[in-house]
Enzyme design. Sequence first.
Site, PDB file in Angstrom:
ATOM      1  N   ARG A 211       0.838  -1.210   0.000  1.00  0.00           N
ATOM      2  CA  ARG A 211       0.000   0.000   0.000  1.00  0.00           C
ATOM      3  C   ARG A 211       0.870   1.256   0.000  1.00  0.00           C
ATOM      4  O   ARG A 211       0.576   2.226  -0.693  1.00  0.00           O
ATOM      5  CB  ARG A 211      -0.950  -0.025   1.203  1.00  0.00           C
ATOM      6  CG  ARG A 211      -1.965   1.107   1.181  1.00  0.00           C
ATOM      7  CD  ARG A 211      -3.057   0.937   2.225  1.00  0.00           C
ATOM      8  NE  ARG A 211      -2.545   1.048   3.581  1.00  0.00           N
ATOM      9  CZ  ARG A 211      -3.277   0.875   4.674  1.00  0.00           C
ATOM     10  NH1 ARG A 211      -4.563   0.556   4.574  1.00  0.00           N
ATOM     11  NH2 ARG A 211      -2.752   0.985   5.877  1.00  0.00           N
TER      12      ARG A 211
ATOM     13  N   LYS B  99      -2.710   6.742   1.118  1.00  0.00           N
ATOM     14  CA  LYS B  99      -2.573   7.034   2.553  1.00  0.00           C
ATOM     15  C   LYS B  99      -1.520   8.133   2.676  1.00  0.00           C
ATOM     16  O   LYS B  99      -0.342   7.865   2.875  1.00  0.00           O
ATOM     17  CB  LYS B  99      -2.187   5.753   3.307  1.00  0.00           C
ATOM     18  CG  LYS B  99      -2.447   5.843   4.793  1.00  0.00           C
ATOM     19  CD  LYS B  99      -2.470   4.468   5.413  1.00  0.00           C
ATOM     20  CE  LYS B  99      -2.360   4.516   6.923  1.00  0.00           C
ATOM     21  NZ  LYS B  99      -3.386   5.292   7.603  1.00  0.00           N
TER      22      LYS B  99
ATOM     23  N   GLU C 170     -16.367   6.286   6.175  1.00  0.00           N
ATOM     24  CA  GLU C 170     -15.586   5.586   7.202  1.00  0.00           C
ATOM     25  C   GLU C 170     -15.522   6.458   8.447  1.00  0.00           C
ATOM     26  O   GLU C 170     -16.146   7.524   8.502  1.00  0.00           O
ATOM     27  CB  GLU C 170     -14.182   5.262   6.680  1.00  0.00           C
ATOM     28  CG  GLU C 170     -13.397   6.478   6.224  1.00  0.00           C
ATOM     29  CD  GLU C 170     -12.001   6.140   5.702  1.00  0.00           C
ATOM     30  OE1 GLU C 170     -11.550   4.996   5.822  1.00  0.00           O
ATOM     31  OE2 GLU C 170     -11.346   7.064   5.184  1.00  0.00           O
TER      32      GLU C 170
HETATM   33  N1  PMP Z   1      -9.327   4.750   7.317  1.00  0.00           N
HETATM   34  C1  PMP Z   1      -8.419   5.706   7.557  1.00  0.00           C
HETATM   35  C2  PMP Z   1      -8.704   7.104   7.142  1.00  0.00           C
HETATM   36  C3  PMP Z   1      -7.202   5.375   8.187  1.00  0.00           C
HETATM   37  O1  PMP Z   1      -6.291   6.326   8.433  1.00  0.00           O
HETATM   38  C4  PMP Z   1      -6.971   4.039   8.563  1.00  0.00           C
HETATM   39  C5  PMP Z   1      -5.663   3.665   9.222  1.00  0.00           C
HETATM   40  N2  PMP Z   1      -5.538   4.205  10.489  1.00  0.00           N
HETATM   41  C6  PMP Z   1      -7.958   3.082   8.322  1.00  0.00           C
HETATM   42  C7  PMP Z   1      -9.117   3.472   7.666  1.00  0.00           C
HETATM   43  C8  PMP Z   1      -7.754   1.647   8.697  1.00  0.00           C
HETATM   44  O2  PMP Z   1      -6.787   1.061   7.871  1.00  0.00           O
HETATM   45  P1  PMP Z   1      -5.806  -0.086   8.385  1.00  0.00           P
HETATM   46  O3  PMP Z   1      -6.669  -1.223   8.815  1.00  0.00           O
HETATM   47  O4  PMP Z   1      -4.966  -0.400   7.222  1.00  0.00           O
HETATM   48  O5  PMP Z   1      -5.048   0.483   9.526  1.00  0.00           O
END
Ligand code: PMP
Length: 296
Positions: free
Chosen positions: A57, A156, A189
């Site tokens: 990622r 990200k 989210e």
């Molecule tokens: N959404 C956002 C905006 C995030 O920053 C994150 C990570 N903290 C997630 C979802 C969850 O992703 P992951 O399971 O890869 O940590």
Amino acid sequence: MARKQSELKILLNGTLVPESRAKVSVFDHGLLYGDGVFEGIRAYNGKVFALDEHLERLFKSAKAIALEIPITRKKLAADVVRTCKANGLRDGYIRLVVTRGVGTLGLNPYLCKKPQVIIIAAAIQLYPKKCYVQGLKLVTVGTRRNAPEALHPRIKSLNYLNNVLAKIEAINAGVMEAIMLNNDGYVAEATGDNVFVVNGKTLVTPPVWCGALEGITRGVVMDLAARSGYSVKEDVLSRYDLYTADEVFLTGTAAEIIGVNELDKRKIGTGRPGRVTRALSEEFSAYASETGTPIA
Ligand code: PMP
């Protein structure tokens, strides 16, 4: 976390330095413009969890913003392990940051000299333990999730301002986390976590195009749930779907799996983290402690 020294050791461009000396320039575009990418990664039981997925990622995020990470994926994986080892970390949180590097005061990223690679391995407790038992209260906030056609949610990036604004709204409303909607008013989210609804044997989470980051924990939970016989889908969700669900939970590397007991003053399900949320949490913990890249 076992911490041998009083100061953390930070890996800064390949060199371990004490945290008090781990500094970046005020001309770094990561600071000036939020220009860079990052990953939050967990270590469980002496192993780095889902390291390949996180690096995949990270490299894709970097590619999407035309940032060339100055070391190979293999070297970066070894550096993550090295930083954990140097800090005696067996269980904890790793923050891997790649900034655009030192540039001019203008935006032009092509004038930046070299991306900075920073690795921090430390402890984390995102929510108090009691929230995992009782559930987390959420509110829907006015700050919308970035539109995918403006900044794709798969990236990200170091630009978290819209999430920060949402977090401020949640805290001002007296809760710890927010539900963010997209520009069409559908659920995207939380500010740092993905969201799932459970109805009977069905799990639903918003697709990426609705504004969700493609979370690593989200992916693991989808796989574990499918293996346990649940029907798992990505679908458009409205707040109605969350209010009326049997269960709602959030997933994220730092938060892991946390049940939601209230949204906008509507009690979710029984008002406690539900049976499916608890079962998936246990499965996730077992899976996370068994798999991963060994640190020792
Ligand atoms: N959404 C956002 C905006 C995030 O920053 C994150 C990570 N903290 C997630 C979802 C969850 O992703 P992951 O399971 O890869 O940590």
